[in-house]
Motif scaffolding. Sequence first.
Motif, PDB file in Angstrom:
ATOM      1  N   UNK A 138      11.368  72.466  33.545  1.00  0.00           N
ATOM      2  CA  UNK A 138      10.307  71.844  34.344  1.00  0.00           C
ATOM      3  C   UNK A 138      10.142  70.340  34.155  1.00  0.00           C
ATOM      4  N   UNK A 139      10.758  69.749  33.120  1.00  0.00           N
ATOM      5  CA  UNK A 139      10.600  68.316  32.860  1.00  0.00           C
ATOM      6  C   UNK A 139      11.840  67.547  33.325  1.00  0.00           C
ATOM      7  N   UNK A 140      11.692  66.789  34.392  1.00  0.00           N
ATOM      8  CA  UNK A 140      12.776  65.936  34.873  1.00  0.00           C
ATOM      9  C   UNK A 140      12.768  64.632  34.091  1.00  0.00           C
ATOM     10  N   UNK A 141      13.962  64.042  33.905  1.00  0.00           N
ATOM     11  CA  UNK A 141      14.065  62.813  33.125  1.00  0.00           C
ATOM     12  C   UNK A 141      15.007  61.805  33.779  1.00  0.00           C
TER      13      UNK A 141
ATOM     14  N   UNK B 165      15.488  65.377  42.512  1.00  0.00           N
ATOM     15  CA  UNK B 165      16.190  66.366  43.339  1.00  0.00           C
ATOM     16  C   UNK B 165      16.333  67.702  42.596  1.00  0.00           C
ATOM     17  N   UNK B 166      15.239  68.115  41.962  1.00  0.00           N
ATOM     18  CA  UNK B 166      15.160  69.404  41.268  1.00  0.00           C
ATOM     19  C   UNK B 166      13.808  70.008  41.633  1.00  0.00           C
ATOM     20  N   UNK B 167      13.815  71.058  42.408  1.00  0.00           N
ATOM     21  CA  UNK B 167      12.570  71.617  42.919  1.00  0.00           C
ATOM     22  C   UNK B 167      11.646  72.191  41.871  1.00  0.00           C
ATOM     23  N   UNK B 168      12.181  72.635  40.730  1.00  0.00           N
ATOM     24  CA  UNK B 168      11.346  73.278  39.708  1.00  0.00           C
ATOM     25  C   UNK B 168      10.640  72.282  38.810  1.00  0.00           C
ATOM     26  N   UNK B 169      10.852  71.002  39.029  1.00  0.00           N
ATOM     27  CA  UNK B 169      10.206  69.997  38.193  1.00  0.00           C
ATOM     28  C   UNK B 169       8.700  69.996  38.404  1.00  0.00           C
ATOM     29  N   UNK B 170       7.962  69.996  37.309  1.00  0.00           N
ATOM     30  CA  UNK B 170       6.495  69.879  37.371  1.00  0.00           C
ATOM     31  C   UNK B 170       5.997  68.635  36.641  1.00  0.00           C
ATOM     32  N   UNK B 171       6.929  67.895  36.027  1.00  0.00           N
ATOM     33  CA  UNK B 171       6.568  66.661  35.332  1.00  0.00           C
ATOM     34  C   UNK B 171       7.811  65.799  35.211  1.00  0.00           C
ATOM     35  N   UNK B 172       7.573  64.512  34.953  1.00  0.00           N
ATOM     36  CA  UNK B 172       8.665  63.555  34.829  1.00  0.00           C
ATOM     37  C   UNK B 172       8.437  62.704  33.577  1.00  0.00           C
ATOM     38  N   UNK B 173       9.539  62.327  32.924  1.00  0.00           N
ATOM     39  CA  UNK B 173       9.451  61.453  31.754  1.00  0.00           C
ATOM     40  C   UNK B 173      10.688  60.576  31.688  1.00  0.00           C
ATOM     41  N   UNK B 174      10.559  59.461  30.994  1.00  0.00           N
ATOM     42  CA  UNK B 174      11.712  58.606  30.751  1.00  0.00           C
ATOM     43  C   UNK B 174      12.541  59.185  29.607  1.00  0.00           C
ATOM     44  N   UNK B 175      13.857  59.113  29.757  1.00  0.00           N
ATOM     45  CA  UNK B 175      14.763  59.542  28.683  1.00  0.00           C
ATOM     46  C   UNK B 175      14.981  58.349  27.763  1.00  0.00           C
ATOM     47  N   UNK B 176      13.975  58.052  26.963  1.00  0.00           N
ATOM     48  CA  UNK B 176      14.012  56.851  26.119  1.00  0.00           C
ATOM     49  C   UNK B 176      15.098  56.927  25.056  1.00  0.00           C
ATOM     50  N   UNK B 177      15.488  58.135  24.665  1.00  0.00           N
ATOM     51  CA  UNK B 177      16.551  58.265  23.679  1.00  0.00           C
ATOM     52  C   UNK B 177      17.906  57.871  24.254  1.00  0.00           C
TER      53      UNK B 177
ATOM     54  N   UNK C 226      11.082  65.426  50.657  1.00  0.00           N
ATOM     55  CA  UNK C 226      10.141  65.089  49.600  1.00  0.00           C
ATOM     56  C   UNK C 226       9.005  66.103  49.593  1.00  0.00           C
ATOM     57  N   UNK C 227       8.650  66.569  48.409  1.00  0.00           N
ATOM     58  CA  UNK C 227       7.594  67.567  48.273  1.00  0.00           C
ATOM     59  C   UNK C 227       6.391  66.928  47.581  1.00  0.00           C
ATOM     60  N   UNK C 228       5.931  67.503  46.487  1.00  0.00           N
ATOM     61  CA  UNK C 228       4.711  67.019  45.852  1.00  0.00           C
ATOM     62  C   UNK C 228       4.941  66.017  44.744  1.00  0.00           C
ATOM     63  N   UNK C 229       3.898  65.251  44.461  1.00  0.00           N
ATOM     64  CA  UNK C 229       3.939  64.307  43.344  1.00  0.00           C
ATOM     65  C   UNK C 229       3.789  65.060  42.036  1.00  0.00           C
ATOM     66  N   UNK C 230       4.536  64.614  41.029  1.00  0.00           N
ATOM     67  CA  UNK C 230       4.439  65.205  39.690  1.00  0.00           C
ATOM     68  C   UNK C 230       4.009  64.122  38.719  1.00  0.00           C
ATOM     69  N   UNK C 231       3.291  64.477  37.663  1.00  0.00           N
ATOM     70  CA  UNK C 231       2.810  63.469  36.713  1.00  0.00           C
ATOM     71  C   UNK C 231       3.953  62.871  35.904  1.00  0.00           C
ATOM     72  N   UNK C 232       3.766  61.609  35.531  1.00  0.00           N
ATOM     73  CA  UNK C 232       4.704  60.918  34.655  1.00  0.00           C
ATOM     74  C   UNK C 232       4.155  60.952  33.244  1.00  0.00           C
ATOM     75  N   UNK C 233       4.898  61.556  32.344  1.00  0.00           N
ATOM     76  CA  UNK C 233       4.455  61.636  30.958  1.00  0.00           C
ATOM     77  C   UNK C 233       4.684  60.309  30.241  1.00  0.00           C
ATOM     78  N   UNK C 234       3.856  59.976  29.260  1.00  0.00           N
ATOM     79  CA  UNK C 234       4.014  58.719  28.527  1.00  0.00           C
ATOM     80  C   UNK C 234       5.379  58.649  27.831  1.00  0.00           C
TER      81      UNK C 234
END
Length: 237
Positions: free
Chosen positions: A148-151, A184-196, A229-237
Motif C-alpha cells: 500500500x505504500x508507494x515510493x 501507477x499502482x492502484x492499491x497505493x493508499x499512501x506515498x513516501x520518499x525513498x530517502x534511503x 487519475x483516481x484519488x489523492x493519497x497522503x504523503x508521509x513525512x
Amino acid sequence: MKLQADLVPATLLRRYKRFLADVELADGSMITAHVANPGAMLGLQAPGARVWLSKSPSKTRKLPFSWELIEADFGNGPELVGVNTMHPNAIVAEALAANAIPELAGYDTIRREVKYGAASRVDFLLEHPSRPPCYVEVKNVHMMRQPSLAEFPDSVTARGARHLDELAAMVATGARAMMLFVVQIGSSTAFALARDIDPAYGSAFDKACNAGVEAVAYTCRIDHGSIVLAGRVPIQP
C-alpha cells in the motif's frame, strides 16, 4: 488516458540496459521490447511475470513493441502496474482538462513543456488573469516495497532534485509551484520518499516544501484499456 486497443500479452524474460526487455509472446516467439522507463524498476523485473505490450504502427521503428503494463503482487494480490513513464503527463493533461484535480482547478489556460529555470521545461504551466501562474512538475511512481505504500524515486535522480530547486525559485518570484506524483499502482493508499535510495532528493524535497512548493500524490485506476487519475493519497513525512 486510453491505452492502445488489443495490448499484446507476453511473459517477461529479462530487462536490461534500462530501455530493453526480452519477452516471450503467446506463440512462443521471443522479441525485444522498448522500455520507456529509465528507473531501476525495483520489484517489477521478475522473470516469468505477465506483461502487456503496445505495438507501434511505424514501419521504420527498430523496436515496434513497447512495454506498458505488468502484473505484480505487492502484498495486496495481483494487480496491473503501469511502467511507461511517458504516460503520466498525458494522464495529468486529461485530468486537468476535466477539472479532476481540485488543487489545480480554476485556471484559464494550460500550457505544456514551457521553458523555465536555467535550462528546463516545466511539464505544465497553468495561468489565469487574476491568479499567480502555477508551475507543475509531474513524476511517475511505480515502486512499492511494502503493501500500500508507494515510493519515489527508485534510483538516484539528480534531474529530479534540480526540478525541485527550480520550482522553489518560481515560488520566490511570487508564482505557485507544485510537484505532482502520479502513482501507477492502484492499491497505493499512501506515498513516501525513498530517502534511503536518494538522500539528496529527499533533502531537495524538504528544502522545496519549506520554500513553499506544494506536493501532492494521486493514485491511478488501471485496466488493460486505460489508465486514469483516481484519488489523492497522503504523503508521509
